[in-house]
Write a protein that holds these residues in place. Structure first.
Motif, PDB file in Angstrom:
ATOM      1  N   ASP A 155      -8.184   6.104  -5.538  1.00 56.22           N
ATOM      2  CA  ASP A 155      -7.438   6.549  -4.373  1.00 56.22           C
ATOM      3  C   ASP A 155      -8.463   7.030  -3.342  1.00 56.22           C
ATOM      4  OD1 ASP A 155      -4.954   7.175  -3.053  1.00 56.22           O
ATOM      5  OD2 ASP A 155      -5.491   9.281  -3.341  1.00 56.22           O
ATOM      6  N   GLY A 213      -9.570   8.770   0.027  1.00 51.63           N
ATOM      7  CA  GLY A 213      -9.054   9.729   1.011  1.00 51.63           C
ATOM      8  C   GLY A 213     -10.129  10.694   1.488  1.00 51.63           C
ATOM      9  N   HIS A 249      -6.265   2.250  -3.416  1.00 44.45           N
ATOM     10  CA  HIS A 249      -5.175   2.674  -2.538  1.00 44.45           C
ATOM     11  C   HIS A 249      -5.777   3.426  -1.358  1.00 44.45           C
ATOM     12  CE1 HIS A 249      -1.176   3.730  -1.224  1.00 44.45           C
ATOM     13  NE2 HIS A 249      -1.620   4.959  -1.002  1.00 44.45           N
ATOM     14  N   ASN A 250      -5.417   3.024  -0.152  1.00 44.55           N
ATOM     15  CA  ASN A 250      -5.970   3.658   1.045  1.00 44.55           C
ATOM     16  C   ASN A 250      -5.119   4.861   1.441  1.00 44.55           C
ATOM     17  OD1 ASN A 250      -6.856   4.481   3.529  1.00 44.55           O
ATOM     18  ND2 ASN A 250      -6.794   2.457   4.489  1.00 44.55           N
ATOM     19  N   SER A 251      -5.634   6.060   1.158  1.00 43.08           N
ATOM     20  CA  SER A 251      -4.938   7.299   1.549  1.00 43.08           C
ATOM     21  C   SER A 251      -5.641   7.980   2.719  1.00 43.08           C
ATOM     22  CB  SER A 251      -4.880   8.269   0.357  1.00 43.08           C
ATOM     23  OG  SER A 251      -4.079   7.750  -0.673  1.00 43.08           O
ATOM     24  N   GLY A 297      -5.165   7.656   5.855  1.00 40.22           N
ATOM     25  CA  GLY A 297      -4.246   8.085   6.909  1.00 40.22           C
ATOM     26  C   GLY A 297      -4.621   7.575   8.282  1.00 40.22           C
ATOM     27  N   PRO A 306      -3.951   1.984   6.140  1.00 43.24           N
ATOM     28  CA  PRO A 306      -3.534   3.219   5.475  1.00 43.24           C
ATOM     29  C   PRO A 306      -2.188   3.029   4.785  1.00 43.24           C
ATOM     30  CG  PRO A 306      -4.352   3.708   7.670  1.00 43.24           C
ATOM     31  CD  PRO A 306      -4.287   2.211   7.565  1.00 43.24           C
ATOM     32  N   GLY A 307      -2.097   3.516   3.575  1.00 43.42           N
ATOM     33  CA  GLY A 307      -0.863   3.409   2.805  1.00 43.42           C
ATOM     34  C   GLY A 307      -0.797   2.160   1.946  1.00 43.42           C
ATOM     35  N   SER A 350      -2.265  -0.871  -0.764  1.00 44.35           N
ATOM     36  CA  SER A 350      -3.068  -0.990  -1.980  1.00 44.35           C
ATOM     37  C   SER A 350      -3.574  -2.419  -2.097  1.00 44.35           C
ATOM     38  CB  SER A 350      -2.225  -0.676  -3.222  1.00 44.35           C
ATOM     39  OG  SER A 350      -1.757   0.649  -3.172  1.00 44.35           O
TER      40      SER A 350
END
Ligand SMILES: [Cu+2]
Length: 633
Positions: free
Chosen positions: A32, A34, A73-75, A77, A109-110, A112
């Motif tokens: 993840d 972020g 997963h691109n968290s 933002g 963002p958001g 995967s």
């Protein structure tokens, strides 16, 4: 029945356990991505891009022939991202190379995406974001492929990263220091750099720039144009206080990775030698040296034999090559280009925190390395395709695009409407025509299995570490000045009309013409995926075009890549269409979400691939050659 199956399973299990590395495994990572804030040097808290809320980033490890799966997963933002697996060839797997708008759409963002690749190359690699300066913001880490058949014996492995750390603010003032540099053009190929790093003088004073300004500086107009933001300090394993504990009389396999945005580094350990056995994932004949010099993105694997007794502790020196930094941009306070790492033999003896001051290093030549397999120079009777690439920085003159930028043959890289891979897959026979990829991808189309020679003339007064995706290349020859000789076979295999013929020479080029008889070619050239081109000199590299795909070639100084010092290799596109035609389902979804077409030429035209109306000719003013980050969904 049941019993015999059971016995069979035991036999298989015993068989496998006796060859622990002889079967391929699937290694899965769930990442993840972020933002978190960190303060690694205790002097400045800043945001970094973390993996699973941890930073420094983890070391990705696999065994040779394993399949690596990374569920991303691109968290973030606020930014799209990709991951590139530096040095991994991605054979038959171009879609997972991680180059935004070249081999995939940026992961918004958001979203995967699952990267999946087989590793059939042993050695020391790294992974990093290929999106705008994100690896400078921390999204980078070691990628180690273990090899049970390593030809060299060692007791233990140490992985070490060197990075240049930015506080995100270019401070007022300038560091110059007592710097001398032998940069006579005839000797440029054998550059000796003297480091006298600790005496600063405050000669210039510029405005303080914010984090957001860094990218703009790299691509701005004169006088700041091309001035790469300068880091504040050097870090080892992303920390100023790393220590290595060693035992006497042992052999360590030290894997060192320069993950810097900009800086080249020199590594030195008093009273110890390094025996190079690997460079950029290629085993070498043993080569013993007393220092290691790395351009950004280069790696060495070396054997470090420790002292016979533990009587004394040491400190290793990682010295940033400050002579190649833009003196206008060097911070006037807090600049710490040297990092010292305690090498602790015996913790009850005094720990040495600062390496002895060494005034002059004589840098050895990585062209003197010999690959372990002793593969001979390709194309000894001439090569099938040759491209001459003049590397320079220049002022753009297109109305609306007057940025000071960089590029090869005066073309600055600009991403297009359609990822280049998708253009190649959808263009049918037009895929062999470089025009369909757009002028500003600067595409070189390679015929399948051709022996290709790239001549890079560095017309700039600073060095550049050049990286190519999908390959390593033979370091065939190099020298001072500009190389102009054509080495293409006249009776070789047909290469077709691929455009991008050998370039015309500018007035600068006429100053030094080198013909082949003035250049010594290495008969068993070292192979690397990143090669360091000295100022005002040329480098000739060769490889066989046996890996169909879209592969970027660029300077690995991040700010230079952002300023457009990048081009596109379109390798055997018709075979690519035959063998890798499908775009992963997950990626198709990501592209559609941001209205990026899955087919069409650089302009998004899928009716007439030769109509380039609408191709992108002006780079983003703020993000240079990088694909701009995507707004929040
Ligand atoms: Cu560069």
């Amino acid at each position: 029945m049941f019993l015999s199956q059971f016995i069979l399973k035991i036999i298989i299990a015993l068989y496998l356990s006796s060859f622990p590395f002889s079967y391929a495994a699937v290694v899965t990572y769930n990442w993840d991505i972020g933002w978190i804030t960190v303060n690694p040097d205790g002097e400045f808290t800043r945001p970094v891009i973390a993996i699973n809320n941890e930073w420094p980033s983890p070391t990705l490890r696999a065994n040779i022939n394993d399949t690596v799966i990374v569920n991303v997963h691109n968290s973030l933002g606020n930014q799209s991202m990709t991951l590139h697996w530096h040095g991994i060839f991605q054979r038959d797997n171009n879609a997972n190379d991680g180059a935004p708008m070249a081999s995939q759409c940026p992961i918004i963002p958001g979203a995967s995406y699952t990267y999946k690749f087989k590793v059939d190359q042993p050695g020391t690699y790294w992974y990093h974001s290929h999106s705008p300066s994100q690896y400078v913001d921390g999204l980078r880490g070691p990628l180690i492929i273990h090899d049970p058949n390593n030809p060299y014996d060692y007791d233990e492995e140490i992985v070490m990263t060197i990075t240049d750390w930015y506080h995100g603010i270019l401070e007022c003032g300038s560091y110059l220091g007592e710097i001398t540099l032998t940069k006579n053009t005839e000797q440029a190929a054998d550059l000796h750099v003297e480091y006298l790093c600790n005496i600063s003088r405050f000669l210039f004073c510029f405005d303080v720039f914010s984090v957001d300004e860094l990218m703009k500086i790299a691509v701005a107009k004169n006088p700041w144009g091309g001035a790469s933001p300068v880091p504040i300090r050097a870090l080892i394993n992303d920390s100023p206080s790393t220590e290595f504990f060693v035992q006497s009389n042992r052999t360590y396999f030290l894997r060192v990775i320069n993950m810097s945005a900009l800086s080249s580094f020199l590594l030195y350990l008093e009273d110890h030698n390094f025996t190079v056995i690997e460079a950029d994932g290629v085993y070498t004949k043993p080569f013993t040296v007393d220092n290691l010099f790395f351009g950004s993105a280069q790696r060495y694997g070396v054997l470090l034999k420790t002292q016979p007794t533990s009587a004394k502790n040491y400190a290793m020196l990682a010295a940033m090559n400050v002579v190649d930094l833009d003196s206008r941009a060097i911070p006037n306070t807090g600049f710490q280009p040297n990092a010292s790492i305690p090498i602790v033999y015996n913790a009850s003896n005094p720990i040495i925190k600062t390496a002895p001051y060494v005034y002059t290093f004589e840098i050895w030549d990585d062209n003197d390395l010999t690959p372990y397999d002793e593969a001979p120079l390709l194309g000894q009777g001439g090569v099938d395709q040759q491209f001459v690439l003049n590397l320079s920085f220049f002022q753009q003159t297109t109305p609306g695009n007057e940025q000071y930028r960089s590029g090869f043959n005066n073309i600055t890289y600009i991403p297009q409407q359609v990822p280049t891979l998708y253009t190649a897959l959808s263009a049918d026979y037009d895929a062999v025509n470089a025009d369909v990829y757009g002028k500003y991808t600067n595409s070189l189309v390679l015929g399948g299995s051709n022996i290709v020679e790239l001549v890079i003339n560095n017309l700039d007064e600073t060095p550049h570490p050049i990286h190519v995706h999908g390959h390593n290349v033979q370091l065939a020859a190099r020298g001072a000045g500009v190389y102009t000789h054509s080495n293409v076979k006249t009776d070789g295999p047909a290469i077709g009309n691929f455009g991008n013929a050998i370039s015309e020479w500018d007035s600068f080029g006429n100053q030094f013409n080198k013909s082949e008889d003035q250049v010594i070619f290495n008969s068993t050239p070292m192979r690397r995926d990143t090669w360091f081109i000295n100022p005002l000199s040329f480098y000739i590299v060769r490889f066989r075009a046996d890996n169909p795909g879209i592969w970027l070639l660029h300077c690995h100084m991040e700010w230079h890549m952002d300023a457009g010092l990048m081009l596109t290799i379109v390798e055997d596109p018709l075979r690519l269409q035959d063998t890798q035609s499908s775009i992963p389902e997950q990626m198709q979804h990501i592209c559609r979400k941001q209205s990026i077409p899955l087919e069409g030429n650089a302009a998004g035209n899928s009716d007439n691939y030769l109509d380039l109306t609408g191709q992108i000719t002006i780079a983003s003013l703020t993000y240079g050659s990088a694909y701009p980050p995507t707004p929040i969904e």
